[in-house]
Design a protein around this motif. Sequence first.
Motif, PDB file in Angstrom:
ATOM      1  N   THR A   7      57.824  85.788 -47.950  1.00 50.99           N
ATOM      2  CA  THR A   7      58.393  85.763 -49.354  1.00 50.99           C
ATOM      3  C   THR A   7      59.375  86.958 -49.159  1.00 50.99           C
ATOM      4  N   ASP A   8      59.078  88.021 -48.538  1.00 57.78           N
ATOM      5  CA  ASP A   8      60.075  89.450 -48.582  1.00 57.78           C
ATOM      6  C   ASP A   8      61.202  89.308 -47.668  1.00 57.78           C
ATOM      7  N   LEU A   9      61.519  88.269 -46.862  1.00 52.57           N
ATOM      8  CA  LEU A   9      62.619  87.908 -46.094  1.00 52.57           C
ATOM      9  C   LEU A   9      63.853  87.770 -46.946  1.00 52.57           C
ATOM     10  N   PRO A  10      64.878  87.924 -46.416  1.00 56.40           N
ATOM     11  CA  PRO A  10      66.183  87.633 -47.090  1.00 56.40           C
ATOM     12  C   PRO A  10      66.497  86.378 -47.061  1.00 56.40           C
ATOM     13  N   PRO A  11      67.135  85.787 -47.768  1.00 57.24           N
ATOM     14  CA  PRO A  11      67.287  84.180 -47.783  1.00 57.24           C
ATOM     15  C   PRO A  11      68.063  83.727 -46.244  1.00 57.24           C
ATOM     16  N   GLU A  12      68.816  84.622 -45.887  1.00 52.87           N
ATOM     17  CA  GLU A  12      69.499  84.119 -44.555  1.00 52.87           C
ATOM     18  C   GLU A  12      68.354  83.953 -43.343  1.00 52.87           C
ATOM     19  N   THR A  36      57.421  81.290 -54.926  1.00 57.29           N
ATOM     20  CA  THR A  36      59.094  81.657 -54.142  1.00 57.29           C
ATOM     21  C   THR A  36      59.448  80.794 -53.308  1.00 57.29           C
TER      22      THR A  36
END
Length: 603
Positions: A7-12, A36
């Motif tokens: 969940t901490d990863l960016p959407p890309e 999320t």
Amino acid sequence: MPSSALTDLPPELLDHITTYLHTASSISNLGRVSKTLYAFVQKDAWATFNRTQFPSVSPVTPPSHKDAAQTLTALSRAWDRRAFMARQVEPHGTITSFPGDNKVETWKRPKGQTIGYTPHLDVYEEVGATWRDRREVLAFSAGAELCVREKTSNGEGEKVNWTTYRPLSALEGKDDITTLHLLRPSPDSKENAPQNLVVGTANGDLQLISLPKGGGKEVIKSYFVTQGVPIRSSSLLHHSDSQSLMVANLGDSRIALYPVNSDTQKTAPLCEFDVHGAPTSGHSKKRQRLWSTNFISPQHLAVGLGPSQEPIHIYSVTPTGIKTEPTRTFGLQERHNNQLDGIVKAPTSSVYPIVPLPPSSASDSFVGGNIFLSGAYDAVIRLHDLRSKRDVEQVFIDPTDDSSIYSLLPRGQEKLVAGTSRHSLLKVFDLRLGAKCYSYLDATQETTGALTHQTHSPETMNWNLFARPTSTNRHRNAESSVYSLSASSPHSPYLYLGLESSVVSLAFTGTMDRHPDPVFFHPWQISKKGKGFVNDYGAREVANLAMYDQTPDMKLLTQKSILDTWRTAKGSGRQPSADGSLVEGLDERWKTEGTEGQWRQSQ
């Protein structure tokens, strides 16, 4: 990786991870990890799954990417398992007949000719506010008569309306329809707006016909100027934001380009000219003629003619018309053993259908209207590229049958369906252009933890289908050609075939599938009387067809009836025979029959 790390990863990065999830269940499981990730899956992951797993058949902007994924995975599985149900399509129920806006209960087949009529087909669909809200319009010709079916559905049920139109003075043979196109409605069209069609006939009429709905009694017609020359073929270039264009093949050599406008009573061509093919060589001096015209892009028109050494001509389409000299001509050179340096002398032949290769969401620039397919008298299907110096990039040949190719229909960049000149034979080729990404076998392995071995070699991915029932039907000619092929979209489970005096629908869905795609199908159930099966088809009969792989042994498979299939699955006294009559990896209806040659002789 802990869920918090995801969940901490960016959407890309999440989107990139999604491209490595090859099954719908993987995407669904990702959404169960956290709120999320659930939001990410609903907003982005399903769209990414469709785009990466089905790059050439995925709809661009469906109302629900999740529902679209269910349709795409179910359809892919049905194609791989060759799971389909065939039915003859003809007007039934209460039919609105024009002229006169009459209601009739029974459709009368055309009479008066020594041979059956040649159906011409067109179909389109509209998707509503949800993925299940659909409207499909199918039109086909039956001699001099026009038949239109409008089917609306919402996943719970469907409503079907039939409309027919036959001019009062029409004569079978003389006034037969030779080409037709359905005009797509504009975005602001009202629900009861008339259905517009372009219809060309053997007597030289080329008309735009408006069939009324909602109580209208008059069929409105406008005319295209043809000087009474017979219409051989035509192609319609749809424009959603501007005027559509139509090109018609008049007689044996003339091409005319028309604007399509329902508000004009009579339309003259924007331009017209004669096409002359390259002369034939040697002792062959057959007269050449045009066989087909088709827009392969808004900028290019392809013409098939012959017999000729260069039977494909490409013309440039400009805002003012069509340039009268071809920008390029193609011969039929072929490669030996798929080696580029093994070029043989171009044969003399005729080209019938020409169709553009659909673009891929992953490689639009690869296609871009430059790549197209042709089918020829010599039984070879060829792939051409306008950007290449070579005439032929790839060939598709069936070693088991040398019937001429009369019709072509790509299913994205995954499969190619071809109609032939005899035996009601339909050929399915694996295009192998890198567009086939999804495999239902991966999903099976993921859900069960085990996988039954199944081989998908190039040979077993190509197969032929006899698109006529194995039982006798007086309305169907055993030696019929497959004159036309049509489908409303690459992701539609319905495929329509035009045979002599008959239109056949192939619905790709599993016979014993307890959870078919709810957008199009309901599970089959035994009828209350216990004598048959019902589903969203209603009570209309399912035909039993035959097929074989394009391999040297040509082992024939035939379809069992729905009832026999159900009895076998339930173990009610009909078990698979010792000779392996049930075929592993295919739909439960298929059983081994013998060789193709033995079966054909018995027919």
